[in-house]
Structures are given as C-alpha cells and as structure tokens.
Design an enzyme around this catalytic site. Sequence first.
Site, PDB file in Angstrom:
ATOM      1  CD  GLU A 154      -2.647  -1.465   2.492  1.00  0.00           C
ATOM      2  OE1 GLU A 154      -2.642  -0.566   3.346  1.00  0.00           O
ATOM      3  OE2 GLU A 154      -3.292  -2.526   2.638  1.00  0.00           O
ATOM      4  CD  GLU A 261      -4.519  -7.731   2.500  1.00  0.00           C
ATOM      5  OE1 GLU A 261      -5.330  -7.000   3.117  1.00  0.00           O
ATOM      6  OE2 GLU A 261      -3.299  -7.490   2.480  1.00  0.00           O
ATOM      7  CG  ASP A 263     -12.403  -8.579   4.029  1.00  0.00           C
ATOM      8  OD1 ASP A 263     -11.574  -8.594   4.967  1.00  0.00           O
ATOM      9  OD2 ASP A 263     -12.572  -7.576   3.282  1.00  0.00           O
TER      10      ASP A 263
HETATM   11  O1  G3I Z   1      -1.765  -6.806  19.736  1.00  0.00           O
HETATM   12  C1  G3I Z   1      -2.643  -5.823  20.332  1.00  0.00           C
HETATM   13  C2  G3I Z   1      -3.183  -6.338  21.649  1.00  0.00           C
HETATM   14  O2  G3I Z   1      -2.107  -6.491  22.567  1.00  0.00           O
HETATM   15  C3  G3I Z   1      -4.217  -5.341  22.202  1.00  0.00           C
HETATM   16  O3  G3I Z   1      -4.784  -5.855  23.385  1.00  0.00           O
HETATM   17  C4  G3I Z   1      -5.315  -5.135  21.139  1.00  0.00           C
HETATM   18  C5  G3I Z   1      -6.376  -4.146  21.591  1.00  0.00           C
HETATM   19  O4  G3I Z   1      -5.821  -2.856  21.561  1.00  0.00           O
HETATM   20  O5  G3I Z   1      -4.718  -4.618  19.925  1.00  0.00           O
HETATM   21  C6  G3I Z   1      -3.815  -5.564  19.383  1.00  0.00           C
HETATM   22  O6  G3I Z   1      -3.271  -5.036  18.195  1.00  0.00           O
HETATM   23  C7  G3I Z   1      -4.185  -5.022  17.105  1.00  0.00           C
HETATM   24  C8  G3I Z   1      -3.602  -5.884  15.965  1.00  0.00           C
HETATM   25  O7  G3I Z   1      -4.437  -5.806  14.786  1.00  0.00           O
HETATM   26  C9  G3I Z   1      -3.481  -7.358  16.386  1.00  0.00           C
HETATM   27  O8  G3I Z   1      -4.754  -7.885  16.647  1.00  0.00           O
HETATM   28  C10 G3I Z   1      -4.310  -3.580  16.610  1.00  0.00           C
HETATM   29  O9  G3I Z   1      -4.979  -2.826  17.594  1.00  0.00           O
HETATM   30  C11 G3I Z   1      -5.116  -3.529  15.316  1.00  0.00           C
HETATM   31  O10 G3I Z   1      -5.105  -2.219  14.774  1.00  0.00           O
HETATM   32  C12 G3I Z   1      -4.499  -4.456  14.277  1.00  0.00           C
HETATM   33  O11 G3I Z   1      -5.337  -4.447  13.130  1.00  0.00           O
HETATM   34  C13 G3I Z   1      -4.779  -5.099  11.985  1.00  0.00           C
HETATM   35  C14 G3I Z   1      -4.664  -4.058  10.855  1.00  0.00           C
HETATM   36  O12 G3I Z   1      -4.174  -4.705   9.663  1.00  0.00           O
HETATM   37  C15 G3I Z   1      -3.717  -2.945  11.227  1.00  0.00           C
HETATM   38  O13 G3I Z   1      -3.860  -1.921  10.260  1.00  0.00           O
HETATM   39  C16 G3I Z   1      -5.734  -6.204  11.535  1.00  0.00           C
HETATM   40  O14 G3I Z   1      -5.766  -7.232  12.514  1.00  0.00           O
HETATM   41  C17 G3I Z   1      -5.308  -6.786  10.192  1.00  0.00           C
HETATM   42  O15 G3I Z   1      -6.317  -7.662   9.705  1.00  0.00           O
HETATM   43  C18 G3I Z   1      -5.127  -5.662   9.157  1.00  0.00           C
HETATM   44  O16 G3I Z   1      -4.630  -6.242   7.988  1.00  0.00           O
HETATM   45  C19 G3I Z   1      -4.348  -5.325   6.906  1.00  0.00           C
HETATM   46  C20 G3I Z   1      -3.255  -5.938   6.067  1.00  0.00           C
HETATM   47  O17 G3I Z   1      -2.118  -6.210   6.869  1.00  0.00           O
HETATM   48  C21 G3I Z   1      -2.906  -5.040   4.883  1.00  0.00           C
HETATM   49  N1  G3I Z   1      -4.105  -4.772   4.064  1.00  0.00           N
HETATM   50  C22 G3I Z   1      -5.212  -4.199   4.842  1.00  0.00           C
HETATM   51  C23 G3I Z   1      -5.590  -5.111   6.005  1.00  0.00           C
HETATM   52  C24 G3I Z   1      -6.772  -4.531   6.758  1.00  0.00           C
HETATM   53  O18 G3I Z   1      -6.413  -3.323   7.360  1.00  0.00           O
END
Ligand code: G3I
Length: 354
Positions: A154, A261, A263
């Site tokens: 991205e 990816e 969905d």
């Molecule tokens: O690990 C922490 C945890 O310790 C904490 O308790 C919890 C609540 O605050 O947050 C956890 O971190 C989260 C992380 O996912 C792991 O679950 C982050 O807040 C959260 O923002 C993060 O979101 C991820 C996102 O990328 C970040 O932008 C999503 O799971 C993931 O599915 C998403 O994936 C991205 C691809 O990598 C790239 N393309 C877009 C896609 C969707 O955004």
Amino acid sequence: MVLAALGLTGAGLTRPASPAVPVLVPTLRSLAAADGISFGAAVDVSALLGDPGYATQLGAQYDMVTPENVMKWMYTEPRPGVYDFRAADALVGFARAHGMKVRGHNLVWFEQNPVWLTRPTMTPGALAGALRRHITAEVGHFRGRISQWDVVNEAVDDDGALRRDVWSSALGSTYIAEAFRWAHAADPGAVLFYNDYGIDKPGPKADAVLALLTRLRREGSPVGGVGFELHLGSPADFDAGALAGMMARFAAVGLATAVTEMDVRLKPPAPAGALDAQAVDFAGALQDCRAQPSCHTFVSWGYTDLDSWIPGTFPGFGQALPFDAGLRPKPAAYALQSGLAGPRPRPPTGAARR
Ligand code: G3I
C-alpha cells in the site's frame, strides 16, 4: 507440543474454543489443488494456537496461509536488531505439518511499525539501513519456507501519488526498488509481490501502480507479482469485469496476479439475499483469477466470521468471510466450491499459462 515449548499455546485467545464441525467435502483445498490454485486465508495465530476447531477447519479447507499480523515489523523486530519470529514460526510450522504454502506479509508498510523505527531521530540513512537489515533478517529467516512475499504494501495513495509516509518522506520512492532487491537477495526462490487495495478497477491509483511496477521491471527489479486485496465495502462494491481487465493489464507486463485479502462486509444479521450476493462476489473474483493465466493465488482475509478485522474496524459490519462464526460453510463457501469444481473459464486468447 512444539508450540507449548514456545509458550505459545493459546496465546492471546480471548474467546471459547469452537465446537467440532463437519468438514465441507469435496474440500476447497482439494479442488483448488486440482485447478492449480493456491487457496488461502489470513490466519489469526492466537486462534490457531488456542482453538482446535479453528485449526482443524483451516487445515482441512485451505492449502495456503498468510499471517494476519505476526510477520509485521512491530512483532518481528520490536527493538532494533532484536528479532522475535516465534509466532510466525508457529504458523509456518502448522503450514508445513498440513502441506500448506505460506505467503509472507508484509515487509514494508506505513502501519504496524515498531515505535523505534518512527522516532524523529531516524535519519534517512539510518532508516534505509534499518529497512535493509530488517528485510535481510526476516526473509533470510524464512528462506525456502515462504513461496510468496508481500514486500511493499500500500505505497500508493488513492489519487495515484506516492503515499506520504515514514518511508517516502525520508527516502522518496527509492525504498521500493531497494526493498525488492534486498528481499530477492535474501531468498531468490520467493515470488515478490507489491500488494494494494483499490487497484481492481481502472483509475488513477491502478494506473499509478501499473506504471510503477512497469518501470521497476524495466529497470530489472525482481518484483514478480501484484496482489489485489479486494476488501469490499458491500456486495455491490465488486466489478468482475473490471478486475479481469486490471489483472490482464498487470499480466501483460509479465507480473503474476493474485487475490490476496478478499472479504465482503455485510450488516449483521445479514439476510439470505445479502449472503447470496456475497457468494456471487467471491465466486466472481475466483473466476477472474481462474480465467487469468497469471493468477494462481486466491486468499481471503481470514476464513471465518469468528475472527475478522472487520467488526473492530467497521462497527456495524461483519459476516465478511466464507465460513460463519460456528465455522460452518456459508453460501460463499459453497460458491467457491462450485467455482473450483467447475470448468476453467476460457483464458484470454493467446495468453500462455504461466
Ligand atoms: O496486539 C494488540 C493487543 O495487545 C491489544 O490488546 C489489542 C487491543 O488494543 O490490539 C492488538 O493489536 C491489534 C492488531 O491488529 C493485532 O490484533 C491492533 O490494535 C489492530 O489495529 C491491528 O489491526 C490489523 C490491521 O491490519 C492494522 O492496520 C488487523 O488485525 C489486520 O487484519 C489488518 O490487515 C491489513 C493488512 O495487513 C494489509 N491490508 C489491509 C488489512 C486490513 O487493514
């Protein structure tokens, strides 16, 4: 047992384990393998380690996995030069035990970077050095175990301009070619992808990404593929013809193409009509991939509504994946099964299968 030794069993799972569910047969992975498609899903490693039902259905239906988060920089190099690949190794170990390929995701992105990387004291030279060392270390660690990498994720904005982020602000666009070069040096056998959303329809972003990758390849870059993320805001968001056209344009410059990816967000509780419309989208994207000789990879971002990024990011939305929260197949799963079992759509004339 290996996972227990790592202290990773049940890591972070904050929900009860799933009930055992019947396996969908013929399995999606058996049909995909016969069709030459790597059929995958993004994996929540805490669910994989803590929910046997989740792991069982994943291993039964998919022959490719990609980590939803655990190979991202904030998890693999939390401090400069200090690497932690335990969770990623657990996923790769699961994949190997189940005869699955692995898509690495991702090496350089504007999100989920460790705090130390984005400190104001990081000079452009220091940032470039950190990037080279990170890519070399991570790709080298997994050398021979990962078939595809999302190297750059991205990097282009919706208007087609280079995204203004920590990388481009310090290094301009040069980091992109360098990232691919370093990744290739660390694992020459992996196919290296540029991955993005919003490039499945014609427009300034798709044109800019095509121009970027065309230039890189002309300059001898080892970039080998482009990933179409396909995070759809609703079933109406999908245009099968547009995706087919964009896949053909990227394939024409010698790139592999992939759905990386997918969905399709719905508003729970989704009525039958919405679930059927979602199924049409999944089947349509799969058919576009099957019809495009350069496309051999079809990945959804998660596989069960039980573990999806959607509800947390888009409140009021969910039910975005082919299996429901009880790991049971939805209309989308049956549509994918029919699509994979069906005759391959006629590839574009004159296109030699890659
Ligand atoms: O690990 C922490 C945890 O310790 C904490 O308790 C919890 C609540 O605050 O947050 C956890 O971190 C989260 C992380 O996912 C792991 O679950 C982050 O807040 C959260 O923002 C993060 O979101 C991820 C996102 O990328 C970040 O932008 C999503 O799971 C993931 O599915 C998403 O994936 C991205 C691809 O990598 C790239 N393309 C877009 C896609 C969707 O955004």
